[in-house]
Design a protein around this motif. Structure first.
Motif, PDB file in Angstrom:
ATOM      1  N   GLY A  33     -20.061  20.946 -24.463  1.00  0.00           N
ATOM      2  CA  GLY A  33     -19.852  21.508 -23.090  1.00  0.00           C
ATOM      3  C   GLY A  33     -19.815  20.674 -21.946  1.00  0.00           C
ATOM      4  N   VAL A  34     -19.189  20.924 -20.694  1.00  0.00           N
ATOM      5  CA  VAL A  34     -19.545  20.148 -19.654  1.00  0.00           C
ATOM      6  C   VAL A  34     -19.890  20.897 -18.446  1.00  0.00           C
ATOM      7  CG1 VAL A  34     -18.288  18.491 -18.130  1.00  0.00           C
ATOM      8  CG2 VAL A  34     -17.218  18.934 -20.364  1.00  0.00           C
ATOM      9  N   TRP A  35     -21.020  20.422 -17.546  1.00  0.00           N
ATOM     10  CA  TRP A  35     -21.728  21.027 -16.631  1.00  0.00           C
ATOM     11  C   TRP A  35     -21.481  20.283 -15.384  1.00  0.00           C
ATOM     12  CZ3 TRP A  35     -22.954  21.915 -21.373  1.00  0.00           C
ATOM     13  CH2 TRP A  35     -23.185  23.100 -21.980  1.00  0.00           C
ATOM     14  N   ALA A  36     -21.361  20.884 -14.165  1.00  0.00           N
ATOM     15  CA  ALA A  36     -21.423  20.096 -13.145  1.00  0.00           C
ATOM     16  C   ALA A  36     -22.134  20.571 -12.078  1.00  0.00           C
ATOM     17  CB  ALA A  36     -19.963  20.397 -12.396  1.00  0.00           C
ATOM     18  N   ALA A  37     -22.901  19.669 -11.128  1.00  0.00           N
ATOM     19  CA  ALA A  37     -23.649  19.970  -9.878  1.00  0.00           C
ATOM     20  C   ALA A  37     -23.412  19.093  -8.826  1.00  0.00           C
ATOM     21  CB  ALA A  37     -25.026  19.769 -10.428  1.00  0.00           C
ATOM     22  N   PRO A  38     -23.272  19.684  -7.711  1.00  0.00           N
ATOM     23  CA  PRO A  38     -22.911  19.039  -6.534  1.00  0.00           C
ATOM     24  C   PRO A  38     -23.941  18.331  -5.713  1.00  0.00           C
ATOM     25  CG  PRO A  38     -23.197  21.205  -5.915  1.00  0.00           C
ATOM     26  CD  PRO A  38     -23.659  21.064  -7.301  1.00  0.00           C
ATOM     27  N   GLY A  39     -23.421  17.332  -5.054  1.00  0.00           N
ATOM     28  CA  GLY A  39     -24.426  16.827  -4.059  1.00  0.00           C
ATOM     29  C   GLY A  39     -24.500  17.761  -2.767  1.00  0.00           C
ATOM     30  N   ARG A  40     -25.239  17.307  -1.956  1.00  0.00           N
ATOM     31  CA  ARG A  40     -25.348  18.157  -0.581  1.00  0.00           C
ATOM     32  C   ARG A  40     -25.189  17.521   0.724  1.00  0.00           C
ATOM     33  NH1 ARG A  40     -28.303  15.680   1.499  1.00  0.00           N
ATOM     34  NH2 ARG A  40     -30.366  15.055   1.302  1.00  0.00           N
ATOM     35  N   VAL A  41     -24.967  18.245   1.548  1.00  0.00           N
ATOM     36  CA  VAL A  41     -25.074  17.721   3.075  1.00  0.00           C
ATOM     37  C   VAL A  41     -26.162  18.568   3.596  1.00  0.00           C
ATOM     38  CG1 VAL A  41     -23.278  18.995   4.044  1.00  0.00           C
ATOM     39  CG2 VAL A  41     -23.971  16.828   5.132  1.00  0.00           C
ATOM     40  N   ASN A  42     -27.137  17.852   4.353  1.00  0.00           N
ATOM     41  CA  ASN A  42     -28.025  18.835   5.085  1.00  0.00           C
ATOM     42  C   ASN A  42     -27.390  18.970   6.476  1.00  0.00           C
ATOM     43  OD1 ASN A  42     -30.280  20.462   5.504  1.00  0.00           O
ATOM     44  ND2 ASN A  42     -31.358  18.990   6.255  1.00  0.00           N
ATOM     45  N   GLY A  53     -41.048  23.634   6.279  1.00  0.00           N
ATOM     46  CA  GLY A  53     -40.109  24.206   7.494  1.00  0.00           C
ATOM     47  C   GLY A  53     -38.942  24.535   6.916  1.00  0.00           C
ATOM     48  N   ILE A  54     -37.879  24.452   7.614  1.00  0.00           N
ATOM     49  CA  ILE A  54     -36.693  25.141   7.537  1.00  0.00           C
ATOM     50  C   ILE A  54     -35.455  24.059   7.434  1.00  0.00           C
ATOM     51  CG2 ILE A  54     -34.973  26.889   8.277  1.00  0.00           C
ATOM     52  CD1 ILE A  54     -37.336  28.114  10.020  1.00  0.00           C
ATOM     53  N   SER A  55     -34.384  24.266   6.615  1.00  0.00           N
ATOM     54  CA  SER A  55     -33.346  23.276   6.465  1.00  0.00           C
ATOM     55  C   SER A  55     -32.021  24.241   6.274  1.00  0.00           C
ATOM     56  CB  SER A  55     -33.374  22.362   5.285  1.00  0.00           C
ATOM     57  OG  SER A  55     -34.593  21.626   5.337  1.00  0.00           O
ATOM     58  N   ILE A  56     -30.870  23.767   6.567  1.00  0.00           N
ATOM     59  CA  ILE A  56     -29.762  24.351   6.350  1.00  0.00           C
ATOM     60  C   ILE A  56     -28.618  23.096   5.883  1.00  0.00           C
ATOM     61  CG2 ILE A  56     -27.966  25.727   7.489  1.00  0.00           C
ATOM     62  CD1 ILE A  56     -29.564  26.377   9.835  1.00  0.00           C
ATOM     63  N   PRO A  57     -28.791  23.336   4.419  1.00  0.00           N
ATOM     64  CA  PRO A  57     -27.865  22.378   3.587  1.00  0.00           C
ATOM     65  C   PRO A  57     -26.440  23.258   3.053  1.00  0.00           C
ATOM     66  CG  PRO A  57     -29.338  23.017   2.240  1.00  0.00           C
ATOM     67  CD  PRO A  57     -29.803  23.680   3.516  1.00  0.00           C
ATOM     68  N   PHE A  58     -25.545  22.477   2.863  1.00  0.00           N
ATOM     69  CA  PHE A  58     -24.673  23.090   1.891  1.00  0.00           C
ATOM     70  C   PHE A  58     -24.317  22.171   0.731  1.00  0.00           C
ATOM     71  CE2 PHE A  58     -21.534  21.924   5.147  1.00  0.00           C
ATOM     72  CZ  PHE A  58     -20.721  21.345   4.774  1.00  0.00           C
ATOM     73  N   ALA A  59     -23.705  22.778  -0.432  1.00  0.00           N
ATOM     74  CA  ALA A  59     -23.368  21.984  -1.414  1.00  0.00           C
ATOM     75  C   ALA A  59     -21.781  21.537  -1.111  1.00  0.00           C
ATOM     76  CB  ALA A  59     -23.272  22.943  -2.805  1.00  0.00           C
ATOM     77  N   LEU A  60     -21.879  20.029  -1.759  1.00  0.00           N
ATOM     78  CA  LEU A  60     -20.297  19.398  -1.333  1.00  0.00           C
ATOM     79  C   LEU A  60     -19.624  19.991  -2.475  1.00  0.00           C
ATOM     80  CD1 LEU A  60     -21.896  15.926  -0.591  1.00  0.00           C
ATOM     81  CD2 LEU A  60     -20.768  17.572   1.063  1.00  0.00           C
ATOM     82  N   LYS A  61     -18.209  19.499  -2.177  1.00  0.00           N
ATOM     83  CA  LYS A  61     -17.222  19.714  -3.341  1.00  0.00           C
ATOM     84  C   LYS A  61     -17.077  18.501  -4.187  1.00  0.00           C
ATOM     85  CE  LYS A  61     -14.994  23.681  -1.477  1.00  0.00           C
ATOM     86  NZ  LYS A  61     -13.867  24.159  -0.454  1.00  0.00           N
ATOM     87  N   ALA A  62     -18.053  17.474  -3.916  1.00  0.00           N
ATOM     88  CA  ALA A  62     -18.133  16.356  -4.849  1.00  0.00           C
ATOM     89  C   ALA A  62     -19.359  16.648  -5.757  1.00  0.00           C
ATOM     90  CB  ALA A  62     -18.537  15.062  -3.913  1.00  0.00           C
ATOM     91  N   ASN A  63     -19.058  16.383  -7.104  1.00  0.00           N
ATOM     92  CA  ASN A  63     -19.777  16.709  -8.193  1.00  0.00           C
ATOM     93  C   ASN A  63     -20.205  15.632  -8.896  1.00  0.00           C
ATOM     94  OD1 ASN A  63     -20.201  19.843  -8.254  1.00  0.00           O
ATOM     95  ND2 ASN A  63     -18.177  19.541  -7.613  1.00  0.00           N
ATOM     96  N   THR A  64     -21.139  15.801  -9.849  1.00  0.00           N
ATOM     97  CA  THR A  64     -21.729  15.004 -10.742  1.00  0.00           C
ATOM     98  C   THR A  64     -21.350  16.017 -12.123  1.00  0.00           C
ATOM     99  OG1 THR A  64     -23.182  13.535  -9.786  1.00  0.00           O
ATOM    100  CG2 THR A  64     -23.562  13.982 -12.102  1.00  0.00           C
ATOM    101  N   ALA A  65     -20.583  15.166 -13.221  1.00  0.00           N
ATOM    102  CA  ALA A  65     -20.516  16.097 -14.362  1.00  0.00           C
ATOM    103  C   ALA A  65     -20.989  15.352 -15.567  1.00  0.00           C
ATOM    104  CB  ALA A  65     -18.901  16.345 -14.488  1.00  0.00           C
ATOM    105  N   VAL A  66     -21.638  16.401 -16.422  1.00  0.00           N
ATOM    106  CA  VAL A  66     -22.226  15.659 -17.549  1.00  0.00           C
ATOM    107  C   VAL A  66     -21.680  16.498 -18.921  1.00  0.00           C
ATOM    108  CG1 VAL A  66     -24.266  17.001 -17.155  1.00  0.00           C
ATOM    109  CG2 VAL A  66     -24.474  15.177 -18.899  1.00  0.00           C
ATOM    110  N   ALA A  67     -21.164  15.847 -19.733  1.00  0.00           N
ATOM    111  CA  ALA A  67     -20.733  16.302 -20.936  1.00  0.00           C
ATOM    112  C   ALA A  67     -21.921  16.225 -22.095  1.00  0.00           C
ATOM    113  CB  ALA A  67     -19.487  15.581 -21.486  1.00  0.00           C
ATOM    114  N   ILE A  68     -22.221  17.196 -22.722  1.00  0.00           N
ATOM    115  CA  ILE A  68     -23.336  17.299 -23.591  1.00  0.00           C
ATOM    116  C   ILE A  68     -23.195  17.638 -24.892  1.00  0.00           C
ATOM    117  CG2 ILE A  68     -25.651  17.672 -23.705  1.00  0.00           C
ATOM    118  CD1 ILE A  68     -25.951  18.799 -20.888  1.00  0.00           C
ATOM    119  N   ARG A  69     -23.784  16.943 -25.797  1.00  0.00           N
ATOM    120  CA  ARG A  69     -23.718  17.411 -27.235  1.00  0.00           C
ATOM    121  C   ARG A  69     -25.368  17.344 -28.169  1.00  0.00           C
ATOM    122  NH1 ARG A  69     -19.794  18.188 -30.935  1.00  0.00           N
ATOM    123  NH2 ARG A  69     -20.639  18.442 -33.008  1.00  0.00           N
ATOM    124  N   ARG A  70     -25.567  18.227 -28.714  1.00  0.00           N
ATOM    125  CA  ARG A  70     -27.086  18.042 -29.293  1.00  0.00           C
ATOM    126  C   ARG A  70     -26.649  17.144 -30.619  1.00  0.00           C
ATOM    127  NH1 ARG A  70     -27.715  24.458 -29.478  1.00  0.00           N
ATOM    128  NH2 ARG A  70     -25.495  24.279 -29.649  1.00  0.00           N
TER     129      ARG A  70
END
Ligand code: GLA
Length: 406
Positions: A33-42, A53-70
């Motif tokens: 399978g392949v999974w993706a997770a985004p970078g973020r901008v705060n 404290g408090i932060s207001i980030p959002f997830a970017l449309k720039a991602n890291t993808a990892v293909a995995i196999r056991r």
């Protein structure tokens, strides 16, 4: 002639293709399978996450993808192609050697997150994994390439082992595991903002994260309704958060908090005055201590007001708060480099601020949609005149959080 350079990002299908190809070329088989997770901008609220404290980030449309196999083997084999690189880096490490301090390279974010999630009992997988990683999140840009690595790897390993989608409780446990990997395996004492943004982000939404209560609220974030875009200028003056600078800032806040017998600085009344008294007794630099504490107290208050401004659709106020935040990070917290300041100055009176940990990285600016190119040119020109590295740009809108993409 000045032609701004734009950062390229790929859609999910292209990421799946690239990660799968890399996987095949190193391991000779298809991934499971392949999974993706985004970078973020705060967007606002920096250097407050570790202080409740408090932060207001959002997830970017720039991602890291990892293909995995056991693999059934007793080791992790990880290959990674960083953005802009043509040669992949590879690390093979026995499962039982992963832990605090090892490996303390990029691979530590990947296998460290899996290790911490296994330790926390949230991933049940004793066997080795083969992983091939591709990424569009620029490294060292203040856009959380490290969280994107941790979150894609940990979510992938979890969902592969369980054979189903992660529950909310599991995602929350992964946030903690990914923070632990960063703190203990790689040795960066970062605070948890990035992992939440990467795991909880949603298309079109920013997150208002209250680190004191632990609440994360998704709020609409649509600048185009105002004819605006959020322009990210990566100064390409790289930063590292495990080189002691970040830890020295955090150290002051942690010491003052402990001296006040509190869990977080947010809980401390009259924090600046108490910090001054503490610094005096301990023989620390009173002025510096007060400046650091003042930033954290004011930035948290400012971010609360920014959240209200967003809700009231008051982007004029929001822009002003962004500028105030940058100035505080520059003058009180002293994490703004000349390259970051050059961008801030080049954009004039617009809502603008450095984003993330500082000491290099990126600046974000609210720009009228039709002025994006021209502002990018002005930023590039300013860097060129000062002989700084050439900045690269991205127009950011909120994207999806970590997920399975194939
Ligand atoms: C880095 C850290 C975060 C946070 C920011 C500053 O991104 O990883 O935990 O402290 O800096 O807001």
């Amino acid at each position: 002639m000045i032609v701004p350079r734009w950062i390229q990002t790929r859609d999910d299908a292209a990421m799946v293709k690239a990660a799968t190809q890399l996987f095949r070329s190193h391991f000779g088989e298809d991934p499971e399978g392949v999974w993706a997770a985004p970078g973020r901008v705060n967007v606002i609220g920096d250097h407050v996450d570790y202080a409740g404290g408090i932060s207001i980030p959002f997830a970017l449309k720039a991602n890291t993808a990892v293909a995995i196999r056991r693999s059934g083997a007793p080791n992790y084999r990880v290959v990674s192609l960083a953005p802009g690189e043509t040669e992949a880096a590879r690390v093979d490490i026995p499962i039982n050697e992963v832990g605090p301090g090892n490996p303390n390279s990029w691979a530590g974010y990947v296998v460290g997150a899996v290790w911490a999630a296994i330790e926390a009992g949230v991933i049940h997988c004793a066997e080795g994994l083969d992983m091939a990683i591709v990424s569009d999140v620029p490294v060292g840009s203040g856009l959380s390439s490290s969280a994107a690595l941790e979150c894609s790897a940990a979510l992938g390993a979890l969902e592969l082992a369980s054979g189903r989608k992660a529950t909310d409780a599991e995602r929350s446990a992964l946030v903690d595991a990914c923070i632990r990997a960063e703190n203990e395996v790689v040795g960066a004492s970062t605070g948890g903002l990035d992992q939440r943004a990467s795991l909880y982000g949603e298309e079109g939404k920013a997150l208002v994260i209250d680190f004191q209560s632990g609440n994360t609220e998704l709020v609409p974030f649509d600048l185009s309704g105002h004819g605006l875009a959020l322009l990210i200028a990566d100064t390409n003056a790289p930063h590292a958060l495990n080189d002691g600078q970040y830890a020295s800032r955090r150290g002051v806040i942690d010491e003052v908090t402990a001296a006040c017998d509190a869990n977080t600085l947010r809980e401390v009344d009259n924090a600046v005055a108490r910090a001054a008294a503490w610094a005096k007794t301990e023989g620390k630099d009173v002025e510096v201590t007060c400046k650091r504490v003042k930033h954290v107290v004011e930035e948290t208050d400012r971010t609360a007001r920014a959240a209200q401004a967003l809700q009231a659709d008051d982007l004029v106020l929001f822009a002003k708060l962004m500028r105030d935040s940058h100035e505080s990070l520059r003058d009180q917290y002293e994490v703004v480099t000349p390259e970051l300041e050059s961008v801030f100055q080049a954009v004039g009176e617009r809502g603008s601020r450095m984003t993330g940990g500082g000491f290099g990285g990126s600046v974000i600016t609210l720009v009228a949609e039709e002025e994006v190119e021209q502002v990018a040119e002005a930023i590039t020109k300013a860097a060129e005149e000062k002989e700084f590295p050439e900045p690269t740009f991205m127009v950011a809108t909120p994207g999806a959080g970590a997920r399975r993409i194939a």
